[in-house]
Design a protein around this motif. Structure first.
Motif, PDB file in Angstrom:
ATOM      1  N   SER A  45     -33.741   7.824  52.258  1.00 22.47           N
ATOM      2  CA  SER A  45     -33.277   7.720  50.870  1.00 22.47           C
ATOM      3  C   SER A  45     -34.427   7.420  49.919  1.00 22.47           C
ATOM      4  O   SER A  45     -34.294   7.596  48.702  1.00 22.47           O
ATOM      5  CB  SER A  45     -32.200   6.644  50.748  1.00 22.47           C
ATOM      6  N   ALA A  46     -35.569   6.958  50.466  1.00 20.51           N
ATOM      7  CA  ALA A  46     -36.744   6.703  49.618  1.00 20.51           C
ATOM      8  C   ALA A  46     -37.190   7.987  48.918  1.00 20.51           C
ATOM      9  O   ALA A  46     -37.696   7.942  47.794  1.00 20.51           O
ATOM     10  CB  ALA A  46     -37.883   6.132  50.456  1.00 20.51           C
ATOM     11  N   TYR A  47     -36.996   9.128  49.552  1.00 23.69           N
ATOM     12  CA  TYR A  47     -37.376  10.396  48.930  1.00 23.69           C
ATOM     13  C   TYR A  47     -36.493  10.700  47.720  1.00 23.69           C
ATOM     14  O   TYR A  47     -36.965  11.205  46.704  1.00 23.69           O
ATOM     15  CB  TYR A  47     -37.284  11.540  49.946  1.00 23.69           C
ATOM     16  N   ARG A  48     -35.209  10.396  47.834  1.00 26.77           N
ATOM     17  CA  ARG A  48     -34.314  10.638  46.702  1.00 26.77           C
ATOM     18  C   ARG A  48     -34.723   9.784  45.509  1.00 26.77           C
ATOM     19  O   ARG A  48     -34.789  10.268  44.366  1.00 26.77           O
ATOM     20  CB  ARG A  48     -32.863  10.331  47.094  1.00 26.77           C
ATOM     21  N   ASN A  49     -34.994   8.515  45.753  1.00 26.54           N
ATOM     22  CA  ASN A  49     -35.406   7.609  44.694  1.00 26.54           C
ATOM     23  C   ASN A  49     -36.693   8.113  44.027  1.00 26.54           C
ATOM     24  O   ASN A  49     -36.830   8.111  42.803  1.00 26.54           O
ATOM     25  CB  ASN A  49     -35.611   6.213  45.284  1.00 26.54           C
ATOM     26  N   ALA A  50     -37.635   8.556  44.854  1.00 28.28           N
ATOM     27  CA  ALA A  50     -38.909   9.040  44.331  1.00 28.28           C
ATOM     28  C   ALA A  50     -38.731  10.292  43.489  1.00 28.28           C
ATOM     29  O   ALA A  50     -39.357  10.445  42.424  1.00 28.28           O
ATOM     30  CB  ALA A  50     -39.866   9.313  45.494  1.00 28.28           C
ATOM     31  N   LEU A  51     -37.893  11.213  43.935  1.00 24.40           N
ATOM     32  CA  LEU A  51     -37.683  12.456  43.188  1.00 24.40           C
ATOM     33  C   LEU A  51     -36.980  12.198  41.859  1.00 24.40           C
ATOM     34  O   LEU A  51     -37.225  12.897  40.866  1.00 24.40           O
ATOM     35  CB  LEU A  51     -36.898  13.453  44.044  1.00 24.40           C
ATOM     36  N   GLN A  52     -36.118  11.188  41.827  1.00 27.28           N
ATOM     37  CA  GLN A  52     -35.477  10.830  40.551  1.00 27.28           C
ATOM     38  C   GLN A  52     -36.523  10.336  39.549  1.00 27.28           C
ATOM     39  O   GLN A  52     -36.520  10.734  38.380  1.00 27.28           O
ATOM     40  CB  GLN A  52     -34.415   9.762  40.789  1.00 27.28           C
ATOM     41  N   HIS A  53     -37.445   9.487  40.003  1.00 23.69           N
ATOM     42  CA  HIS A  53     -38.525   9.025  39.125  1.00 23.69           C
ATOM     43  C   HIS A  53     -39.422  10.188  38.715  1.00 23.69           C
ATOM     44  O   HIS A  53     -39.873  10.265  37.564  1.00 23.69           O
ATOM     45  CB  HIS A  53     -39.360   7.956  39.834  1.00 23.69           C
ATOM     46  N   ALA A  54     -39.692  11.088  39.658  1.00 19.98           N
ATOM     47  CA  ALA A  54     -40.552  12.240  39.354  1.00 19.98           C
ATOM     48  C   ALA A  54     -39.934  13.109  38.264  1.00 19.98           C
ATOM     49  O   ALA A  54     -40.635  13.583  37.357  1.00 19.98           O
ATOM     50  CB  ALA A  54     -40.780  13.065  40.622  1.00 19.98           C
ATOM     51  N   LYS A  55     -38.625  13.293  38.322  1.00 19.49           N
ATOM     52  CA  LYS A  55     -37.960  14.086  37.281  1.00 19.49           C
ATOM     53  C   LYS A  55     -38.117  13.424  35.915  1.00 19.49           C
ATOM     54  O   LYS A  55     -38.442  14.089  34.913  1.00 19.49           O
ATOM     55  CB  LYS A  55     -36.479  14.244  37.610  1.00 19.49           C
ATOM     56  N   ASN A  56     -37.893  12.115  35.856  1.00 17.98           N
ATOM     57  CA  ASN A  56     -38.006  11.404  34.576  1.00 17.98           C
ATOM     58  C   ASN A  56     -39.413  11.522  33.997  1.00 17.98           C
ATOM     59  O   ASN A  56     -39.596  11.762  32.795  1.00 17.98           O
ATOM     60  CB  ASN A  56     -37.634   9.929  34.758  1.00 17.98           C
ATOM     61  N   LEU A  57     -40.425  11.372  34.860  1.00 20.84           N
ATOM     62  CA  LEU A  57     -41.804  11.427  34.386  1.00 20.84           C
ATOM     63  C   LEU A  57     -42.212  12.847  34.017  1.00 20.84           C
ATOM     64  O   LEU A  57     -43.017  13.050  33.096  1.00 20.84           O
ATOM     65  CB  LEU A  57     -42.741  10.851  35.443  1.00 20.84           C
ATOM     66  N   CYS A  58     -41.662  13.833  34.713  1.00 19.38           N
ATOM     67  CA  CYS A  58     -41.933  15.227  34.321  1.00 19.38           C
ATOM     68  C   CYS A  58     -41.415  15.486  32.912  1.00 19.38           C
ATOM     69  O   CYS A  58     -42.081  16.158  32.098  1.00 19.38           O
ATOM     70  CB  CYS A  58     -41.286  16.192  35.308  1.00 19.38           C
ATOM     71  N   GLU A  59     -40.248  14.975  32.606  1.00 17.74           N
ATOM     72  CA  GLU A  59     -39.687  15.168  31.267  1.00 17.74           C
ATOM     73  C   GLU A  59     -40.547  14.489  30.208  1.00 17.74           C
ATOM     74  O   GLU A  59     -40.775  15.035  29.124  1.00 17.74           O
ATOM     75  CB  GLU A  59     -38.251  14.638  31.229  1.00 17.74           C
ATOM     76  N   ILE A  60     -41.060  13.285  30.521  1.00 19.72           N
ATOM     77  CA  ILE A  60     -41.943  12.595  29.576  1.00 19.72           C
ATOM     78  C   ILE A  60     -43.240  13.391  29.389  1.00 19.72           C
ATOM     79  O   ILE A  60     -43.720  13.590  28.264  1.00 19.72           O
ATOM     80  CB  ILE A  60     -42.246  11.171  30.074  1.00 19.72           C
ATOM     81  N   GLY A  61     -43.817  13.859  30.517  1.00 26.31           N
ATOM     82  CA  GLY A  61     -45.043  14.635  30.441  1.00 26.31           C
ATOM     83  C   GLY A  61     -44.872  15.924  29.665  1.00 26.31           C
ATOM     84  O   GLY A  61     -45.737  16.310  28.848  1.00 26.31           O
ATOM     85  N   GLU A  62     -43.765  16.612  29.888  1.00 28.29           N
ATOM     86  CA  GLU A  62     -43.508  17.857  29.158  1.00 28.29           C
ATOM     87  C   GLU A  62     -43.343  17.583  27.664  1.00 28.29           C
ATOM     88  O   GLU A  62     -43.754  18.393  26.816  1.00 28.29           O
ATOM     89  CB  GLU A  62     -42.274  18.544  29.739  1.00 28.29           C
ATOM     90  N   GLY A  63     -42.772  16.421  27.349  1.00 30.77           N
ATOM     91  CA  GLY A  63     -42.640  16.040  25.945  1.00 30.77           C
ATOM     92  C   GLY A  63     -43.986  15.798  25.281  1.00 30.77           C
ATOM     93  O   GLY A  63     -44.118  15.921  24.051  1.00 30.77           O
ATOM     94  N   LEU A  64     -45.002  15.486  26.090  1.00 34.88           N
ATOM     95  CA  LEU A  64     -46.358  15.269  25.582  1.00 34.88           C
ATOM     96  C   LEU A  64     -47.192  16.557  25.590  1.00 34.88           C
ATOM     97  O   LEU A  64     -48.362  16.554  25.218  1.00 34.88           O
ATOM     98  CB  LEU A  64     -47.068  14.201  26.417  1.00 34.88           C
ATOM     99  N   GLY A  65     -46.573  17.638  26.038  1.00 35.00           N
ATOM    100  CA  GLY A  65     -47.266  18.927  26.033  1.00 35.00           C
ATOM    101  C   GLY A  65     -47.836  19.357  27.368  1.00 35.00           C
ATOM    102  O   GLY A  65     -48.473  20.412  27.460  1.00 35.00           O
ATOM    103  N   PHE A  66     -47.630  18.571  28.429  1.00 40.38           N
ATOM    104  CA  PHE A  66     -48.122  18.961  29.756  1.00 40.38           C
ATOM    105  C   PHE A  66     -47.136  19.920  30.421  1.00 40.38           C
ATOM    106  O   PHE A  66     -45.922  19.839  30.195  1.00 40.38           O
ATOM    107  CB  PHE A  66     -48.299  17.731  30.649  1.00 40.38           C
ATOM    108  N   LYS A  67     -47.638  20.778  31.303  1.00 39.14           N
ATOM    109  CA  LYS A  67     -46.763  21.738  31.985  1.00 39.14           C
ATOM    110  C   LYS A  67     -45.977  21.079  33.122  1.00 39.14           C
ATOM    111  O   LYS A  67     -44.861  21.485  33.424  1.00 39.14           O
ATOM    112  CB  LYS A  67     -47.593  22.902  32.520  1.00 39.14           C
ATOM    113  N   MET A  68     -46.576  20.116  33.797  1.00 35.45           N
ATOM    114  CA  MET A  68     -45.902  19.382  34.879  1.00 35.45           C
ATOM    115  C   MET A  68     -45.298  20.345  35.910  1.00 35.45           C
ATOM    116  O   MET A  68     -44.108  20.351  36.193  1.00 35.45           O
ATOM    117  CB  MET A  68     -44.829  18.448  34.319  1.00 35.45           C
TER     118      MET A  68
END
Length: 426
Positions: free
Chosen positions: A211-234
């Protein structure tokens, strides 16, 4: 020694090609019997190259959407690396030396990730010279260091999401807090003009809780959205390592199922590049160690058990020609518990409490303790399977004892498959 029908070369290394599928135990017996005829008692490591291909096929069957980048630190054996390269595997490197080892086999820079969050300055410059661009970071100091030394780098933010029950948890040493530090580091990268292309994590080596992978992927999604909001392709999600390499109470298929479900939840129909960094998954099973008993002595059982109720019983202490300063360093560094058995059927059914020591003069050189085993004789062999992960890579020649000699075997059928499809020159 062993008479193979044919030999082939992988790099400068001879590989015995067999007409049938490799049976590691039987092949080890053949090699040991031939060594006995020559009165050669040196330890050896049998490397079953078929098993590397079988593991790769298992990965592609269970996680076809994820590109494996083999973690070179696990085992730097050049034949293992060449086989994985021929299958199209990428590589996770942590140093200048590992980059050069992999690229020396003909692997191109775009198939490498420099996945060490704290890199030596000269190593960063070397990565730039070799055009290795993908690399991880988890702090502002590393970000600014790379911005100055490698302006073409494609940075991947490593976050700290770990399975606390893993054999080797890693979030104590590496990874930014995904909620507090992660967004700040993405903002700093934007301000400094550094290209961030994705998120990485490592749940710990020898993952027990999928289940650690699920938790990690949820955080990764949130940070991808933040990065994309800053102009990164992620564009990249790097799921690190932690995948089991042998028998494990949380088998790979179960972990893969959890990852597939989490990807469907957080990254459905994604166009992102999904990668991971398996090490022991590929390296553990193909390597089998055979060590020779160089000395055996009868002792009171209490010397082994430290229990007076065993007074009057006897046990045995055995000394073999490999130990914790050699292949069994995995006991110290990887929390491993190797379990050996007589290589040949000794025909002695009664078992005695036994201790198995390595060959050095250090009393820390203990391989197995309080083990019930048939009485063994000097010159007989012990067989240890699944000895490829974090064994040879950190082995030494302390006290003047040599590392085991690797001997490579492969079936004729899979040799033909690899040779015909390979983009790597053998």
């Amino acid at each position: 020694m062993i008479s193979f029908e044919q030999f082939e070369l992988i790099g400068d290394t001879k590989v015995g090609v067999l007409p049938q599928q490799v049976n590691q135990l039987e092949m080890c017996r053949e090699i040991a019997a031939a060594k006995d005829l020559e009165e050669n008692d040196s330890s050896f490591m049998l490397v079953d190259l078929d098993k590397i291909i079988e593991r790769f096929e298992l990965w592609k069957r269970e996680l076809p959407m994820i590109e494996p980048f083999y973690a070179v630190k696990c085992n730097t054996d050049l034949v293992l690396i060449r086989i994985l390269a021929s299958l199209g595997c990428g590589f996770d490197c942590a140093s200048r030396e590992e980059i050069d080892i992999v690229m020396g086999t003909g692997v191109s820079a775009d198939r490498l990730i420099y996945a060490n969050p704290c890199k030596t300055r000269s190593f960063i410059t070397h990565a730039m010279e070799r055009d290795v661009r993908m690399m991880t970071f988890d702090n502002s100091e590393e970000l600014l260091k790379i911005a100055r030394l490698h302006p073409n780098a494609e940075m991947i933010l490593r976050i700290a999401v770990s399975d606390p029950t893993a054999t080797c948890p890693l979030n104590l040493k590496f990874g930014a807090d995904p909620v507090l530090a992660g967004p700040q580091l993405l903002k700093l990268a934007s301000e400094e003009g550094v290209s961030v292309v994705g998120i990485s994590f490592h749940v710990g080596s020898g993952c027990n809780d999928a289940s650690a992978y699920r938790n990690a992927l949820q955080h990764a999604k949130n940070l991808c959205e933040i990065g994309e909001g800053l102009g990164f392709k992620m564009d990249i999600i790097d799921m690190g390592g932690g995948f089991p390499g042998a028998e494990h109470h949380n088998p790979f298929e179960k972990i893969a199922e959890t990852i597939r479900d989490a990807l469907d939840e957080f990254f459905p129909e994604t166009e992102k590049r999904l990668i991971a960094e398996p090490g022991r998954f590929f390296a553990a099973g193909p390597f089998s160690l055979c060590a020779n008993i160089i000395h055996a002595t009868e002792v009171p059982a209490t010397k082994i058990t430290k229990d007076q109720k065993d007074c009057g019983d006897h046990g045995y202490m055995y000394y073999i020609n490999d130990g914790v300063y050699g292949s069994f360093n995995c006991i110290m560094f990887d929390h491993a518990h190797p379990v050996g058995a007589p290589l040949f059927d000794v025909g002695r059914n009664e078992k005695y409490i036994s201790t198995i020591w390595g060959p050095t003069c250090d009393s820390l050189d203990l391989v197995e303790d309080k083990k019930l085993m048939a009485k063994m004789e000097i010159g007989e062999w012990l067989y240890y399977p699944d000895m490829g992960a974090y064994t040879l890579a950190a082995g030494t020649t302390f006290n003047g004892f040599a590392k085991p000699i690797p001997m490579y075997v492969m079936s004729e059928e899979l040799w033909g498959t690899i040779k015909d499809s390979s983009h790597i020159s053998f």
